[in-house]
Every structure is written in C-alpha cells, then in structure tokens.
Design an enzyme around this catalytic site. Structure first.
Site, PDB file in Angstrom:
ATOM      1  N   GLU A   1      39.518  36.915  43.242  1.00 35.69           N
ATOM      2  CA  GLU A   1      38.761  38.142  43.505  1.00 35.69           C
ATOM      3  C   GLU A   1      37.355  37.896  44.031  1.00 35.69           C
ATOM      4  O   GLU A   1      36.736  36.890  43.696  1.00 35.69           O
ATOM      5  CB  GLU A   1      38.589  38.888  42.173  1.00 35.69           C
ATOM      6  N   ASP A   2      36.839  38.853  44.771  1.00 34.70           N
ATOM      7  CA  ASP A   2      35.433  38.802  45.194  1.00 34.70           C
ATOM      8  C   ASP A   2      34.597  39.866  44.492  1.00 34.70           C
ATOM      9  O   ASP A   2      33.387  39.918  44.683  1.00 34.70           O
ATOM     10  CB  ASP A   2      35.315  39.021  46.708  1.00 34.70           C
TER      11      ASP A   2
ATOM     12  N   LYS B   1      41.341  49.122  39.485  1.00 33.32           N
ATOM     13  CA  LYS B   1      40.457  48.105  38.923  1.00 33.32           C
ATOM     14  C   LYS B   1      39.212  48.818  38.390  1.00 33.32           C
ATOM     15  O   LYS B   1      38.785  49.782  39.010  1.00 33.32           O
ATOM     16  CB  LYS B   1      40.041  47.102  40.011  1.00 33.32           C
TER      17      LYS B   1
ATOM     18  N   THR C   1      37.166  42.075  55.334  1.00 32.60           N
ATOM     19  CA  THR C   1      37.276  43.528  55.465  1.00 32.60           C
ATOM     20  C   THR C   1      36.326  44.257  54.530  1.00 32.60           C
ATOM     21  O   THR C   1      36.059  45.443  54.741  1.00 32.60           O
ATOM     22  CB  THR C   1      38.710  44.005  55.155  1.00 32.60           C
TER      23      THR C   1
ATOM     24  N   SER D   1      45.984  44.216  45.880  1.00 31.62           N
ATOM     25  CA  SER D   1      44.866  44.885  46.558  1.00 31.62           C
ATOM     26  C   SER D   1      44.932  46.377  46.295  1.00 31.62           C
ATOM     27  O   SER D   1      46.025  46.959  46.295  1.00 31.62           O
ATOM     28  CB  SER D   1      44.953  44.638  48.063  1.00 31.62           C
ATOM     29  N   ALA D   2      43.776  46.978  46.103  1.00 39.22           N
ATOM     30  CA  ALA D   2      43.710  48.433  45.919  1.00 39.22           C
ATOM     31  C   ALA D   2      43.910  49.162  47.244  1.00 39.22           C
ATOM     32  O   ALA D   2      44.042  50.385  47.282  1.00 39.22           O
ATOM     33  CB  ALA D   2      42.359  48.813  45.332  1.00 39.22           C
TER      34      ALA D   2
ATOM     35  N   ASP E   1      43.610  39.160  45.601  1.00 44.96           N
ATOM     36  CA  ASP E   1      42.968  40.333  46.172  1.00 44.96           C
ATOM     37  C   ASP E   1      42.957  40.093  47.689  1.00 44.96           C
ATOM     38  O   ASP E   1      43.148  38.960  48.150  1.00 44.96           O
ATOM     39  CB  ASP E   1      41.545  40.450  45.612  1.00 44.96           C
ATOM     40  N   LEU E   2      42.758  41.122  48.473  1.00 42.45           N
ATOM     41  CA  LEU E   2      42.739  40.972  49.936  1.00 42.45           C
ATOM     42  C   LEU E   2      41.323  41.083  50.508  1.00 42.45           C
ATOM     43  O   LEU E   2      40.787  40.133  51.079  1.00 42.45           O
ATOM     44  CB  LEU E   2      43.641  42.054  50.565  1.00 42.45           C
ATOM     45  N   ASP E   3      40.754  42.280  50.360  1.00 38.29           N
ATOM     46  CA  ASP E   3      39.468  42.564  50.992  1.00 38.29           C
ATOM     47  C   ASP E   3      38.361  41.704  50.393  1.00 38.29           C
ATOM     48  O   ASP E   3      38.087  41.793  49.199  1.00 38.29           O
ATOM     49  CB  ASP E   3      39.113  44.056  50.822  1.00 38.29           C
TER      50      ASP E   3
ATOM     51  N   LYS F   1      33.235  47.790  45.672  1.00 36.18           N
ATOM     52  CA  LYS F   1      34.208  46.742  45.982  1.00 36.18           C
ATOM     53  C   LYS F   1      35.366  46.753  44.982  1.00 36.18           C
ATOM     54  O   LYS F   1      35.151  46.718  43.786  1.00 36.18           O
ATOM     55  CB  LYS F   1      33.541  45.370  46.009  1.00 36.18           C
TER      56      LYS F   1
HETATM   57  C1  BG6 Z   1      39.757  47.575  48.067  1.00 33.37           C
HETATM   58  C2  BG6 Z   1      38.405  47.444  48.721  1.00 33.37           C
HETATM   59  O1  BG6 Z   1      40.464  46.394  48.265  1.00 33.37           O
HETATM   60  O2  BG6 Z   1      40.501  48.659  48.636  1.00 33.37           O
HETATM   61  C3  BG6 Z   1      37.672  48.771  48.685  1.00 33.37           C
HETATM   62  O3  BG6 Z   1      37.654  46.445  48.062  1.00 33.37           O
HETATM   63  C4  BG6 Z   1      38.544  49.865  49.295  1.00 33.37           C
HETATM   64  O4  BG6 Z   1      36.468  48.645  49.407  1.00 33.37           O
HETATM   65  C5  BG6 Z   1      39.869  49.924  48.540  1.00 33.37           C
HETATM   66  O5  BG6 Z   1      37.893  51.128  49.235  1.00 33.37           O
HETATM   67  C6  BG6 Z   1      40.821  51.006  49.061  1.00 33.37           C
HETATM   68  O6  BG6 Z   1      41.199  50.705  50.367  1.00 33.37           O
HETATM   69  P1  BG6 Z   1      41.955  51.707  51.346  1.00 33.37           P
HETATM   70  O7  BG6 Z   1      42.231  50.830  52.549  1.00 33.37           O
HETATM   71  O8  BG6 Z   1      43.204  52.149  50.668  1.00 33.37           O
HETATM   72  O9  BG6 Z   1      41.040  52.827  51.627  1.00 33.37           O
HETATM   73 MG    MG Z   2      37.997  42.488  47.179  1.00 37.14          MG
END
Ligand code: BG6
Ligand code: MG
Length: 218
Positions: free
Chosen positions: A170-171, A146, A16, A115-116, A8-10, A44
């Site tokens: 993941e967080d 997710k 972030t 990452s989403a 996962d990234l964020d 999240k």
């Molecule tokens: C996830 C984050 O990685 O991405 C969420 O945990 C975020 O908080 C989601 O809303 C979507 O991100 P983005 O950058 O496409 O709006």
């Molecule tokens: Mg995350």
C-alpha cells in the site's frame, strides 16, 4: 510462510494517485473548498463517493448538495480521470514493479488486487499488466471501504489463503490500516512518517524486492 501478495493499485503499481489528486483538486476548486496536502493524503485509498464527501466536509459543505448533485460531481470527476488514464501506457508502470511481479510469478507466489478503484481493470489494461491480475476484488461488492479490513480480507480469500500467509502492499495510511486489521503483513511504499503503522516501509517501488522484504520479516 508467505504464499500470496495482495496489491493496492493507485500509487503502488502506477502513479494514478497523482491523477486522482489532479481530478479531485479540480472538483475542490469547483465547489470552493481549499485544496491542502492533508486533504490530498486523506483521500488516498478512499472510495469515490467517500472522497467527494470528505472534500465537501473539509469545507463544511456536506449538506449543500443533494445526492443527485453529488453523483453528478463524482461522475464529472470520473470522466476527467478516465481521460487522464486513457493517455497511460506501459511506460507509466512505476520503476521495479514489473520485475517484482515477474519475481513473484517465478517463485510461485499468488497475486490478487485490492484496489478501491472501479477503474482498476481499465488501468491494468492500459499498463499491459492484466495477465498478472486474474484475481481482483470487486469494490462494488464491499460494504465498507479502507481502512476497514474487508477489502484485504477478500483479497486473501480470492487466493484461498489465510491472512497470515499474505503480504499487502500500500501507499496510503487507510490501506495500511486495512491490511493490519485483516491480519496480513503490511508493506508501505512512501513516507515512513505517514505510513508509520506498516510492518515495513520502502521509500519507493524500486526498493520493493523479495530480498528486501525477507530482510525485514520478523
Ligand atoms: C483508490 C484511490 O485506489 O481508488 C482513490 O487511492 C480513488 O484516490 C479510489 O478515489 C476510487 O477510485 P475510482 O476509480 O473508483 O473513482
Ligand atoms: Mg493507493
């Protein structure tokens, strides 16, 4: 045998998640929905539109906005988020993450990103980590976000590995559920009480090492 790591990234590679929270908190204020820790944690790992819908639902306002108005709110959130991201540098990589990535490369593990976030390539670029992530699941290709397993299943497929050979990191609770449902080993970073279904949890990214993971494998 573990052969690959799906990240996962964020909230894992960089904080972030705090920037997403800051931007969504602003949106919640604008639509008149009370911002709570519970709402924050629930967002999240969730896609942009699903996040907005969750915020509106928290205030029973999901039917108060047209699709076009929702898209405008989501675009405004993203514009603000991007401003915050563009101020990031390599100093914003969470402690221990770059050395963990180096240890994976050194030991010939494969790496992909699940990452989403549609902003993931931009964030990796700001952090100077793009070279580690040649394989990124495109969230635009997903039919379900997710906690559905789809994103982690695709993360393993990009590595041409069966799920049993992959560890997901993941967080977020929704992310751990996604990794588990995909049949991969789940590593949580954060609060054990929230990430209770993870196969192992480390309080911070500093504890994320191949040695610690090996100690916790069954
Ligand atoms: C996830 C984050 O990685 O991405 C969420 O945990 C975020 O908080 C989601 O809303 C979507 O991100 P983005 O950058 O496409 O709006
Ligand atoms: Mg995350």
């Amino acid at each position: 045998d573990i052969k690959g790591f799906v990240f996962d990234l964020d909230g894992v590679i960089t904080d972030t998640s705090a920037l997403h929270s800051k931007a969504w908190h602003k949106t919640a204020d604008e639509v008149g929905v009370t911002w709570t820790t519970e709402l924050d944690n629930g967002l999240k790992g969730i896609s942009r539109m699903d996040s907005l819908n969750m915020i509106l639902a928290a205030g029973n306002k999901e039917n108060d906005y047209t699709q076009a108005e929702k898209e405008k709110l989501a675009d405004e959130k993203n514009d603000y988020y991007i401003q915050l991201v563009d101020a990031m540098t390599a100093a914003d990589i969470l402690p221990g993450i770059q050395s963990f990535l180096d240890s994976l490369v050194e030991n010939h593990y494969q790496i992909s990103l699940a990452s989403a976030s549609k902003n993931a390539p931009r964030v990796l670029d700001k952090l100077g980590l793009s070279d580690y992530f040649k394989k990124i699941v495109n969230p635009a290709d997903l039919t379900k976000g997710k906690p559905d397993p789809e994103i982690y299943t695709k993360g393993a497929e990009l590595l041409k590995l069966p799920p049993e050979a992959c560890i997901g990191i993941e967080d977020a609770e929704a992310g751990i559920d996604s990794i588990n449902a995909a049949g991969e080993t789940s590593v949580g970073l954060g609060d054990k009480a929230i990430l209770k279904d993870a196969d192992m949890v480390f309080a911070t990214s500093r504890e994320l090492t191949l040695g610690h993971i090996a100690d916790n494998m069954e």
